[in-house]
Design a protein around this motif. Structure first.
Motif, PDB file in Angstrom:
ATOM      1  N   CYS A  23      -5.475 -25.330  -8.741  1.00  0.00           N
ATOM      2  CA  CYS A  23      -6.396 -26.242  -8.070  1.00  0.00           C
ATOM      3  C   CYS A  23      -6.874 -27.317  -9.052  1.00  0.00           C
ATOM      4  O   CYS A  23      -7.001 -28.485  -8.685  1.00  0.00           O
ATOM      5  CB  CYS A  23      -7.589 -25.482  -7.489  1.00  0.00           C
ATOM      6  SG  CYS A  23      -7.162 -24.596  -5.970  1.00  0.00           S
ATOM      7  N   CYS A  48      -9.038 -22.162  -9.324  1.00  0.00           N
ATOM      8  CA  CYS A  48      -7.958 -21.697 -10.209  1.00  0.00           C
ATOM      9  C   CYS A  48      -7.324 -22.874 -10.958  1.00  0.00           C
ATOM     10  O   CYS A  48      -7.617 -24.032 -10.699  1.00  0.00           O
ATOM     11  CB  CYS A  48      -6.909 -20.926  -9.404  1.00  0.00           C
ATOM     12  SG  CYS A  48      -5.827 -21.978  -8.418  1.00  0.00           S
ATOM     13  N   CYS A  89      -5.589 -18.422  -2.668  1.00  0.00           N
ATOM     14  CA  CYS A  89      -5.756 -19.852  -2.916  1.00  0.00           C
ATOM     15  C   CYS A  89      -4.758 -20.608  -2.050  1.00  0.00           C
ATOM     16  O   CYS A  89      -3.548 -20.402  -2.167  1.00  0.00           O
ATOM     17  CB  CYS A  89      -5.504 -20.145  -4.385  1.00  0.00           C
ATOM     18  SG  CYS A  89      -5.313 -21.907  -4.678  1.00  0.00           S
TER      19      CYS A  89
HETATM   20 ZN    ZN Z   1      -6.737 -22.351  -6.358  1.00  0.00          ZN
END
Ligand code: ZN
Ligand code: GLA
Length: 654
Positions: free
Chosen positions: A152, A149, A107
């Protein structure tokens, strides 16, 4: 010009490197791209760096006159990072965390990942500092991967708060009252996870903008670190016309030049490839690089067909004709291990010269004959296509019809110009359009007020605008306009959409043309049917039978000093090509040399220079008539009136 291959010295014993460099030199190479997946070899354990092997590889290449583009290795974080700090792993739409074992698995918003990226990039840039063998940089590799996630989500909520200020404003912008999706706290706002069904389309649109912003920040962060040590050119390798995961323009804005990776599998449409070149040239409105050009059969599990003899050369010339200043083939030699054991490049596993190597060497020998003439030339277009990421993002969540694809719609119109050898720029951000005779805005689903005003002005001042079905449907936050379509541009087109119909694939709907070149032409139509009511426009085609019998399908309107065409449905290819030909002629666009179907003619021009590339994309020998006597720079032959070109053959005329 730069010519070479993507090279992975870390896959081969060091004793082989010298041989590779010699064979590359013999084929006329002067560039490679290195290291974009070699994180673990550069940092075998956290904080322990080793660039000696890379410096040795760079030196051997440089001793053979070959410079290198160095890729930052952030697409393949090593196991010591991914396993020890599992938070760095990306989460998919189903909210499952991706496990270690492939690539692009992190990520780009996770602090621990970003920190690890900072360390490797800074150490790498430091190690490369002042090295003559280094040409420049590639940031990461083929950005695309969105993340879902918790980090995020938190950042998305913050992003929304900055954008809308209050929850009331967000509620109004998204129409969040629908299904009780009103929020009383920013922390309640979800990501567009795969829950029990499709998400709120306005939320999803903002999410894609947020992910694009995240990739933009990631790009800027990498560039800033590199710039502490190096002022060499920086690029990223994009993926052509098809991807719509993130807004590539936002990445390109920070680069010195754009590049892309072309994998024309099997019978790939030459117009699709051409559009890939044009969109990449359009980001920075200048020549670009091919960072990966398919040069052998590929695949992870199954292998694609091998490029037929002549095709690597054909793709090379097509790229150069459309503005490529570098050609880098993927890859030098297919590897013996790993997921891409099948992904061939120039050399096979045995490392010996072969048919593909010879074809590439021959191509390079030819190019060297007129390389200096290419210097300072580029493509000059009188037609612009608008590539709109907001619309593409919105279509991801609401296709409108199962057969509708933004790219297919774009390419179907684009072909009208491609087949007529008319140069096109594909633009992704607002630009001064006044230099273009025609602007085409395919399926411009989301239309901001600013864009609408720009287009209106353009037509008002004498431009010709072409738009299709599913345009001007949604506003900037994804709400559907509460006035008849095409919303903000009704007056420009002089029509309103009285009714629309999303046809089933089995339906038989027809149109017939009633004006100019399409007069008397008929076509089956599918994908979408807008039934137009005239408010000043002239009829160009009507529906004939089917669900919307005798309604108006295609119109032309005079507005200000210009003209505006509305194409309310999707005709077949021949009809569309004839229609676009008519549009181009009516707008006074300079027409290209007439050539047989799928034989492309394309010009690169510069100060007192003009080179015409003729490329035969077919399996048959073709004849092309030439308007004036010229020389074929490849064969050095004088051409009087016409030219015969072999299957997949090319000619470069001066
Ligand atoms: Zn993320
Ligand atoms: C992409 C990647 C390469 C390689 C090729 C072939 O374009 O950038 O690293 O994986 O595909 O799969």
């Amino acid at each position: 010009m730069r010519f070479g291959a993507d090279y992975y010295p870390e896959h081969w014993p060091e004793e082989r490197w010298e041989t590779d460099a010699r064979m590359m030199k013999e084929a006329g190479f002067n560039i490679t791209r290195l290291a974009e997946f070699a994180w673990v070899k550069m940092e075998p354990r956290e904080g322990e760096f080793d660039f000696d092997w890379l410096l040795r590889a760079i030196n051997i290449l440089n001793d053979h006159g070959i410079q290198s583009v160095i890729g930052t290795p952030t697409a393949t974080p090593p196991a010591w990072l991914c396993i020890n700090k599992p938070s760095v792993m990306r989460v998919n739409e189903q909210r499952q965390q991706i496990t270690f074992g492939n690539r692009q698995q992190s990520c780009i918003n996770q602090p621990e990942y970003l920190e690890a990226c900072d360390h490797i990039i800074e150490a790498l840039a430091d190690a490369m500092d002042g090295n003559d063998g280094v040409y420049g940089w590639q940031i990461d590799n083929e950005f695309w991967a969105p993340c879902y996630c918790d980090e995020c989500q938190k950042l998305f909520q913050k992003w929304l708060q900055e954008k809308y200020g209050t929850l009331q404003a967000l509620e109004a912008a998204w129409g969040a009252i629908f299904w009780s999706q009103t929020y009383t706290d920013w922390r309640q706002i979800p990501l567009p996870w795969a829950t029990s069904g499709a998400p709120n389309p306005s939320l999803a649109l903002d999410y894609r903008r947020f992910i694009s912003d995240s990739y933009e920040s990631f790009t800027k962060r990498q560039i800033k670190l590199i710039r502490q040590y190096s002022d060499k050119p920086i690029t990223h390798n994009f993926m052509g016309i098809s991807p719509d995961e993130i807004n590539y323009q936002q990445i390109a804005d920070h680069l010195d030049f754009a590049s892309w990776d072309n994998y024309p599998f099997g019978s790939a449409d030459p117009a699709m490839i051409a559009a890939g070149h044009d969109i990449t040239r359009g980001y920075l409105r200048k020549n670009f690089w091919m960072m990966e050009q398919m040069s052998g059969p590929g695949g992870w599990g199954e292998m694609s067909a091998s490029p037929r003899p002549g095709r690597i050369r054909e793709w090379t010339y097509q790229a150069i004709a459309r503005g490529a200043d570098a050609m880098i083939y993927f890859r030098w030699r297919v590897c013996r291990s790993g997921t891409e054991q099948y992904w061939h490049g120039i050399l096979n596993h045995d490392g010996a010269t072969n048919r593909r190597y010879s074809e590439i060497k021959r191509t390079r020998d030819e190019l060297l004959k007129f390389e200096d003439l290419l210097e300072g030339t580029t493509v000059k277009a009188e037609v612009a296509f608008l590539n709109d990421y907001d619309s593409r993002f919105a279509f991801r969540y609401q296709k409108s019809n199962s057969e509708l694809s933004y790219v297919k719609t774009l390419v179907s119109l684009y072909k009208g110009f491609f087949e007529n050898n008319i140069a096109v720029d594909i633009l992704t951000k607002d630009a001064d359009l006044s230099g273009y005779k025609v602007v085409v805005a395919p399926a411009h689903f989301v239309l901001t007020k600013k864009r609408a005003a720009l287009l209106k002005d353009y037509v008002q001042n004498g431009g010709t605008l072409v738009m299709t079905y599913r345009s001007a449907v949604k506003d900037a936050t994804g709400l559907i306009f509460d006035e008849p379509l095409p919303g903000l541009l009704q007056d420009v087109f002089g029509v309103v959409v009285k009714e629309y119909h999303s046809p089933e694939a089995s339906e038989e709907n027809m149109i017939w043309g009633s004006m100019g070149e399409i007069n008397g032409h008929t076509s089956r139509v599918n994908v979408w049917l807008d039934l137009l009511e005239l408010r000043g426009a002239e009829v160009m085609a009507k529906y004939d039978g089917g669900f919307i019998s005798y309604g108006v399908a295609i119109t032309r309107n005079s507005f200000g000093k210009g003209k505006a065409y509305y194409i309310g449905t999707q005709p077949e290819s021949d009809f569309m090509i004839t229609l676009m030909d008519a549009v181009a002629k009516d707008a006074g666009v300079t027409l290209g040399i007439p050539t047989p179907q799928d034989v492309e003619a394309c010009e690169r021009v510069g100060e007192g220079k003009k080179l015409t590339f003729i490329i035969n994309h077919t399996e048959q020998t073709q004849n092309v008539s030439i308007p004036e006597p010229c020389t074929n720079l490849i064969t050095c032959e004088a051409i009087e009136k016409s030219l015969t070109i072999d299957a997949y053959g090319v000619a470069v005329l001066k």
